[in-house]
Each structure stands twice: as C-alpha cells, then as structure tokens.
Design a protein around this motif. Structure first.
Motif, PDB file in Angstrom:
ATOM      1  N   ASP A  41     -66.461  42.028  44.068  1.00 11.91           N
ATOM      2  CA  ASP A  41     -66.799  41.263  45.270  1.00 11.91           C
ATOM      3  C   ASP A  41     -67.033  42.205  46.460  1.00 11.91           C
ATOM      4  O   ASP A  41     -68.036  42.110  47.165  1.00 11.91           O
ATOM      5  CB  ASP A  41     -65.642  40.302  45.550  1.00 11.91           C
ATOM      6  CG  ASP A  41     -66.074  39.101  46.345  1.00 11.91           C
ATOM      7  OD1 ASP A  41     -67.090  38.499  45.974  1.00 11.91           O
ATOM      8  OD2 ASP A  41     -65.406  38.781  47.327  1.00 11.91           O
ATOM      9  N   PHE A  75     -72.148  35.943  45.249  1.00  8.41           N
ATOM     10  CA  PHE A  75     -71.197  34.831  45.394  1.00  8.41           C
ATOM     11  C   PHE A  75     -71.123  34.019  44.107  1.00  8.41           C
ATOM     12  O   PHE A  75     -70.033  33.693  43.622  1.00  8.41           O
ATOM     13  CB  PHE A  75     -71.620  33.948  46.565  1.00  8.41           C
ATOM     14  CG  PHE A  75     -70.990  32.590  46.553  1.00  8.41           C
ATOM     15  CD1 PHE A  75     -69.636  32.447  46.744  1.00  8.41           C
ATOM     16  CD2 PHE A  75     -71.753  31.461  46.347  1.00  8.41           C
ATOM     17  CE1 PHE A  75     -69.045  31.194  46.725  1.00  8.41           C
ATOM     18  CE2 PHE A  75     -71.174  30.212  46.331  1.00  8.41           C
ATOM     19  CZ  PHE A  75     -69.823  30.075  46.519  1.00  8.41           C
ATOM     20  N   SER A  78     -69.216  36.096  41.430  1.00  8.73           N
ATOM     21  CA  SER A  78     -67.776  36.193  41.655  1.00  8.73           C
ATOM     22  C   SER A  78     -67.087  34.869  41.386  1.00  8.73           C
ATOM     23  O   SER A  78     -66.018  34.823  40.772  1.00  8.73           O
ATOM     24  CB  SER A  78     -67.500  36.614  43.096  1.00  8.73           C
ATOM     25  OG  SER A  78     -68.011  37.871  43.330  1.00  8.73           O
ATOM     26  N   THR A  79     -67.716  33.769  41.839  1.00 11.07           N
ATOM     27  CA  THR A  79     -67.103  32.465  41.625  1.00 11.07           C
ATOM     28  C   THR A  79     -67.034  32.133  40.140  1.00 11.07           C
ATOM     29  O   THR A  79     -66.028  31.609  39.659  1.00 11.07           O
ATOM     30  CB  THR A  79     -67.897  31.391  42.371  1.00 11.07           C
ATOM     31  OG1 THR A  79     -68.129  31.848  43.693  1.00 11.07           O
ATOM     32  CG2 THR A  79     -67.138  30.098  42.418  1.00 11.07           C
ATOM     33  N   SER A  82     -64.230  34.098  38.606  1.00  6.43           N
ATOM     34  CA  SER A  82     -62.916  33.566  38.974  1.00  6.43           C
ATOM     35  C   SER A  82     -62.616  32.295  38.195  1.00  6.43           C
ATOM     36  O   SER A  82     -61.497  32.104  37.708  1.00  6.43           O
ATOM     37  CB  SER A  82     -62.864  33.282  40.470  1.00  6.43           C
ATOM     38  OG  SER A  82     -63.235  34.413  41.193  1.00  6.43           O
TER      39      SER A  82
ATOM     40  N   ALA B  77     -67.293  33.509  51.335  1.00  2.00           N
ATOM     41  CA  ALA B  77     -66.221  34.446  51.002  1.00  2.00           C
ATOM     42  C   ALA B  77     -64.864  33.758  50.826  1.00  2.00           C
ATOM     43  O   ALA B  77     -64.132  34.097  49.889  1.00  2.00           O
ATOM     44  CB  ALA B  77     -66.141  35.546  52.053  1.00  2.00           C
ATOM     45  N   THR B  80     -64.654  32.145  47.227  1.00  2.00           N
ATOM     46  CA  THR B  80     -64.399  33.128  46.177  1.00  2.00           C
ATOM     47  C   THR B  80     -62.952  33.603  46.199  1.00  2.00           C
ATOM     48  O   THR B  80     -62.285  33.683  45.167  1.00  2.00           O
ATOM     49  CB  THR B  80     -65.332  34.331  46.358  1.00  2.00           C
ATOM     50  OG1 THR B  80     -66.670  33.864  46.461  1.00  2.00           O
ATOM     51  CG2 THR B  80     -65.216  35.274  45.214  1.00  2.00           C
ATOM     52  N   THR B  81     -62.468  33.903  47.415  1.00  2.00           N
ATOM     53  CA  THR B  81     -61.101  34.414  47.526  1.00  2.00           C
ATOM     54  C   THR B  81     -60.085  33.381  47.063  1.00  2.00           C
ATOM     55  O   THR B  81     -59.111  33.715  46.396  1.00  2.00           O
ATOM     56  CB  THR B  81     -60.828  34.811  48.981  1.00  2.00           C
ATOM     57  OG1 THR B  81     -61.910  35.601  49.441  1.00  2.00           O
ATOM     58  CG2 THR B  81     -59.568  35.592  49.090  1.00  2.00           C
TER      59      THR B  81
END
Lengths: 92, 111
Positions: A41, A75, A78-79, A82, B77, B80-81
């Motif tokens: 990220d 994005f 990364s999503t 996760s 952001a 995602t976090t």
C-alpha cells in the motif's frame, strides 16, 4: 523553471526513491502477510507521488492521469488482498 | 510561484519519506498501520497542490484536476486500512493471541 524548483524536484525524487526502498524492505522482511500488504500500500502511494513529480518535471498533464489510474488500481488491489486475508475468498 | 511549488513538493516528499521510515522502524503491526497514513495524507496533498499551483500559473487558468487524486486517496486510504486492521486482528485471534476489545475486555474507567 527556476533552479530552485528543479533542485526541489530532484530532492523530492531522491526522498521518494528512499521511501520506496524502505517500503520494499518492509515488504521483504515483514513477518506476516498483513505487513506485506501494508508495505505494498505504502509502495504504490510512493510510486504515485513519483509520477506526479515527473509530471511537474516534464510539464506534461498526461502523467496526472497515470497517477490517478495507479491510485485507483492500487486501492482495488490492496482492498482485495485485505479481504482475502480476512475471509480466504474475495467474492462472497 | 516556483517557490511555493518547491515548498509544497519538498514538504510532501519529506512526509512520504517519514511515513515509509516509520513503516520500517515501528515494532508491532498495530503501530505500523498508522505510519503510511502520513504519506497518504500530507504527501499526496502536497504533490497535488503543487501540481495544481504550477499548472494554474503556467497556463494562467485555474487547474484543479490534480486535487482529484488527493480527494480520492483521502476517501480510499481509510477503507484499506480498516480492512487490513480487521484482517490482522482476525488472523492474530486465529493464531491464538489475545487481542482486547476496547470497551468490552477493559476494566471500566473510574468515573
């Protein structure tokens, strides 16, 4: 372009290269998968900033679109990673 | 105007560098999650504002497309976090570590 701005952009590119190396180091020695996703990220954010800096250096507005695309796909990636860590499958 | 652009670029680059340095230096994952936020906020806003200022003054018309990136990153952001923190908590619990739930497992604060 004034010499001040060109020096500032060179300094910024150096800083961002160092930041990318630090994120890559965390990606390599991250103890678990979450650390690697987090480092990825951070890495794509730094790449996006590098491309914005290149757009300032070469005075071209097409770099901006590339940076927007990188932000978008980073994005999404990364999503997805996760969600994969959370459930073991992405589309439920 | 070049001075303002140079200032914004240097501040953004230093913020991104500091965020990545924190990513490498902090000890536990739950501390590390917060480090890249620095680059995602101040770094992105610095570069986007620098691009907007520079192109606006070169073409002598208002150019705000660059702020689109900053707004987009500011919106995405945290998502995602949040997913990443949830995944980390879930995996730590699957490994058998005890992660406290705030408000449920903590002793009540003295009023």
């Amino acid at each position: 372009m004034s010499p001040l701005l060109s020096w500032a952009l060179a300094f910024a590119l150096g800083c961002l290269a160092l930041a990318m190396m630090l994120a890559l180091a965390r990606m390599i020695l991250g103890p678990r998968a979450e650390d690697r996703v987090l480092a990825f990220d951070c890495l794509y954010l730094n790449v996006m900033l590098v491309i914005l800096a290149l757009g300032l250096i070469y005075r071209s507005s097409s770099y901006f679109e590339a940076a927007l695309l990188i932000a978008l796909f980073g994005f999404v990636g990364s999503t997805a990673m996760s969600k994969f860590l959370l459930r073991g499958e992405i589309i439920e | 105007m070049d001075t303002l652009t140079a200032l914004l670029v240097v501040v953004g680059a230093l913020a991104a560098l500091l965020g990545s340095f924190g990513l490498l230096r902090l000890k536990s994952f739950f501390q590390r999650v917060h480090a890249p936020t620095l680059g995602a906020t101040l770094g992105t806003w610095g570069f986007a504002l620098a691009t907007a200022v520079q192109i606006s003054f070169e073409h002598s018309q208002l150019y705000l497309h660059a702020l689109l990136i900053a707004v987009f990153i500011a919106l995405t952001a945290p998502i995602t976090t949040l997913f990443l923190m949830r995944a980390a908590v879930f995996r730590a619990r699957m490994r058998g570590e005890k992660i406290l739930v705030p408000g449920a497992d903590e002793p009540p604060r003295p009023e």
